[in-house]
Design a protein around this motif. Sequence first.
Motif, PDB file in Angstrom:
ATOM      1  N   GLN A 316      32.131  93.923 -12.780  1.00 45.40           N
ATOM      2  CA  GLN A 316      31.118  93.586 -11.780  1.00 45.40           C
ATOM      3  C   GLN A 316      31.265  94.512 -10.585  1.00 45.40           C
ATOM      4  O   GLN A 316      32.362  94.642 -10.037  1.00 45.40           O
ATOM      5  N   LYS A 317      30.182  95.150 -10.204  1.00 44.48           N
ATOM      6  CA  LYS A 317      30.220  95.999  -9.024  1.00 44.48           C
ATOM      7  C   LYS A 317      30.410  95.103  -7.803  1.00 44.48           C
ATOM      8  O   LYS A 317      29.715  94.088  -7.643  1.00 44.48           O
ATOM      9  N   GLU A 318      31.336  95.449  -6.945  1.00 43.60           N
ATOM     10  CA  GLU A 318      31.797  94.570  -5.873  1.00 43.60           C
ATOM     11  C   GLU A 318      30.668  94.013  -5.014  1.00 43.60           C
ATOM     12  O   GLU A 318      30.671  92.831  -4.660  1.00 43.60           O
ATOM     13  N   ASP A 319      29.685  94.835  -4.674  1.00 48.02           N
ATOM     14  CA  ASP A 319      28.619  94.377  -3.780  1.00 48.02           C
ATOM     15  C   ASP A 319      27.370  93.905  -4.518  1.00 48.02           C
ATOM     16  O   ASP A 319      26.350  93.615  -3.900  1.00 48.02           O
ATOM     17  N   GLN A 320      27.453  93.823  -5.879  1.00 47.02           N
ATOM     18  CA  GLN A 320      26.304  93.387  -6.665  1.00 47.02           C
ATOM     19  C   GLN A 320      26.758  92.537  -7.843  1.00 47.02           C
ATOM     20  O   GLN A 320      26.510  92.862  -8.991  1.00 47.02           O
ATOM     21  N   THR A 321      27.432  91.437  -7.529  1.00 45.55           N
ATOM     22  CA  THR A 321      27.978  90.590  -8.595  1.00 45.55           C
ATOM     23  C   THR A 321      26.979  89.579  -9.118  1.00 45.55           C
ATOM     24  O   THR A 321      27.198  88.971 -10.163  1.00 45.55           O
ATOM     25  N   SER A 322      25.873  89.348  -8.366  1.00 44.01           N
ATOM     26  CA  SER A 322      24.891  88.349  -8.797  1.00 44.01           C
ATOM     27  C   SER A 322      23.497  88.742  -8.347  1.00 44.01           C
ATOM     28  O   SER A 322      23.319  89.634  -7.515  1.00 44.01           O
ATOM     29  N   LEU A 323      22.498  88.048  -8.917  1.00 44.74           N
ATOM     30  CA  LEU A 323      21.105  88.233  -8.530  1.00 44.74           C
ATOM     31  C   LEU A 323      20.477  86.879  -8.258  1.00 44.74           C
ATOM     32  O   LEU A 323      20.837  85.875  -8.908  1.00 44.74           O
ATOM     33  N   PRO A 324      19.524  86.804  -7.324  1.00 47.12           N
ATOM     34  CA  PRO A 324      18.846  85.531  -7.055  1.00 47.12           C
ATOM     35  C   PRO A 324      17.946  85.141  -8.227  1.00 47.12           C
ATOM     36  O   PRO A 324      17.416  86.007  -8.931  1.00 47.12           O
ATOM     37  N   VAL A 325      17.778  83.832  -8.404  1.00 45.60           N
ATOM     38  CA  VAL A 325      16.963  83.323  -9.510  1.00 45.60           C
ATOM     39  C   VAL A 325      15.881  82.410  -8.947  1.00 45.60           C
ATOM     40  O   VAL A 325      16.150  81.525  -8.125  1.00 45.60           O
ATOM     41  N   VAL A 355      30.262 103.360 -10.464  1.00 44.93           N
ATOM     42  CA  VAL A 355      29.115 102.999 -11.298  1.00 44.93           C
ATOM     43  C   VAL A 355      27.909 102.693 -10.415  1.00 44.93           C
ATOM     44  O   VAL A 355      28.046 102.277  -9.268  1.00 44.93           O
ATOM     45  N   THR A 356      26.742 102.916 -10.971  1.00 39.46           N
ATOM     46  CA  THR A 356      25.484 102.574 -10.323  1.00 39.46           C
ATOM     47  C   THR A 356      24.758 101.551 -11.181  1.00 39.46           C
ATOM     48  O   THR A 356      24.652 101.722 -12.403  1.00 39.46           O
ATOM     49  N   LEU A 357      24.276 100.483 -10.548  1.00 40.33           N
ATOM     50  CA  LEU A 357      23.503  99.480 -11.272  1.00 40.33           C
ATOM     51  C   LEU A 357      22.023  99.842 -11.237  1.00 40.33           C
ATOM     52  O   LEU A 357      21.474 100.162 -10.177  1.00 40.33           O
ATOM     53  N   ASN A 358      21.401  99.807 -12.392  1.00 39.13           N
ATOM     54  CA  ASN A 358      19.959 100.055 -12.504  1.00 39.13           C
ATOM     55  C   ASN A 358      19.311  98.786 -13.063  1.00 39.13           C
ATOM     56  O   ASN A 358      19.337  98.548 -14.273  1.00 39.13           O
ATOM     57  N   ILE A 359      18.774  97.944 -12.167  1.00 34.79           N
ATOM     58  CA  ILE A 359      18.167  96.686 -12.585  1.00 34.79           C
ATOM     59  C   ILE A 359      16.740  96.936 -13.057  1.00 34.79           C
ATOM     60  O   ILE A 359      15.976  97.655 -12.410  1.00 34.79           O
ATOM     61  N   ASP A 360      16.394  96.375 -14.195  1.00 37.79           N
ATOM     62  CA  ASP A 360      15.053  96.515 -14.767  1.00 37.79           C
ATOM     63  C   ASP A 360      14.050  95.775 -13.879  1.00 37.79           C
ATOM     64  O   ASP A 360      14.071  94.543 -13.788  1.00 37.79           O
ATOM     65  N   GLU A 361      13.179  96.539 -13.205  1.00 42.01           N
ATOM     66  CA  GLU A 361      12.224  95.933 -12.276  1.00 42.01           C
ATOM     67  C   GLU A 361      11.240  94.994 -12.969  1.00 42.01           C
ATOM     68  O   GLU A 361      10.699  94.077 -12.333  1.00 42.01           O
ATOM     69  N   MET A 383      24.343  99.817 -16.437  1.00 41.77           N
ATOM     70  CA  MET A 383      25.391 100.271 -15.529  1.00 41.77           C
ATOM     71  C   MET A 383      25.743 101.702 -15.913  1.00 41.77           C
ATOM     72  O   MET A 383      26.114 101.973 -17.051  1.00 41.77           O
ATOM     73  N   GLU A 384      25.582 102.626 -14.979  1.00 45.43           N
ATOM     74  CA  GLU A 384      25.729 104.054 -15.261  1.00 45.43           C
ATOM     75  C   GLU A 384      26.946 104.626 -14.547  1.00 45.43           C
ATOM     76  O   GLU A 384      27.149 104.418 -13.349  1.00 45.43           O
TER      77      GLU A 384
END
Length: 445
Positions: A316-325, A355-361, A383-384
């Motif tokens: 888990q990337k430290e500053d992006q461990t979750s997303l709002p639902v 790593v860079t997170l690329n979230i599917d818009e 995750m790239e």
Amino acid sequence: MKHNLKASFFLLMAVLIACTSLTANPGKANAAESLDLNAESAILVDAETGKILYAKQPDIKLPPASMTKMMTEYLVLEAINEGQISWDTTTQISDYPYEISASNISSGVGLTQDKDYTVRELYEAMAIISDNGTTIALAELIAGSEGEFVKMMNEKAEEMGLPDYQFVNATGLSNSDLGENHPEGTEPDANDLLSAESAALLAYHLVNDYPEALDISSKMTTEFEGKTLENLNWMLPWDNVNFKQFGFEGVDGLKTGWTDNAGYCFTGTAERDGRRLISVVMKTESKEARFEETAKLLDYGFSQFENKEVFPEGYQKEDQTSLPVSKGKQDEVEIASNAAIQAPIKNGEEESYDVTLNIDEEKLNEDGELVAPLEKGEKIGTMELTYKGEADYGYITGEKQAQTVDVVTTAAVEKANWFSLSMSAVGNFFSNIFSSVSDTVKGWF
């Protein structure tokens, strides 16, 4: 006293010079900087990921000589794989390849007309001793003529994404050497052209798409019409005293090349401990030099790089461990990688990767939220692996391949029932009214 001081001064200077010399010679840690290759152009690639480990003027287009035959090999193997021909398919030799096989411009095997040759016989002569007549015979078998085969070569080059290429014949000879037989649709004095980068990408496709090519390129000898043909690759494990000094552990291919225009070239490949590297050197000064310079490249790759797990599965990337639902029983969901990220890492550079997170818009609503229901393990992006160091040569394919893994939800999120959604909507309604009134009152003062 003065003499002792003078002697002490010179002794101190000698120690300082010695220490400076030791500091300036970091050894293998800076192998890339001290890798002095005697080749006009060169490249080294990790065969699994396509990561470029070293490059020297890799985009210069040069005549590749018989390294051209790697494309012919690819198209032959593709035709076999698609069922158009088989290893046992036979063909006879037309006048053109017969003349080439007997010409002094080529170390031909000396073909016979009115005789059936199998595809395997012709392919082995092409791959092992770089025979030109057998190469042309294969081109004619597959496409009807070398001119039509050249069209196939260029189309496949475009499909592979080779950045710098020009195919004008199947062999790598200059068209001027072919005289009136130069392929239709090409110029009479034209040459095949490849950059080291393109040759490496071609080899990358060859060994990954058709690894059986290595079963033949690794053969040190083959029999052809009662004659023993010796492989032109001196880096194989020879017992021959003339070649033994060039042997390199793990080498099993791939293709030599030489013409007056091209100089001495070599596309090599070797595998050690499950790691395969691909190297290309172009325009070296001698037969020996092309193998000596290849050994430098391969030794650098195997000694300075190691395939490592940079980030584990579930990272888990430290500053992006979750997303709002939105519309869920939970307001957020944790996300993580679904596989480990492995890569060839240079010694001492483990900390140079992130790593860079690329979230599917398309997975998000207009407020940037995932929408319930969500399944556990649902893919929501990638995750790239990213490199923060200085010597980044990129990837031979322009892609990240094994350096990109999926990012998934770590738990399921059920959709909230209608009552909860209704109460949430009411709450949001009054919250918006309160905020509006509050803002208005503040405006009065």
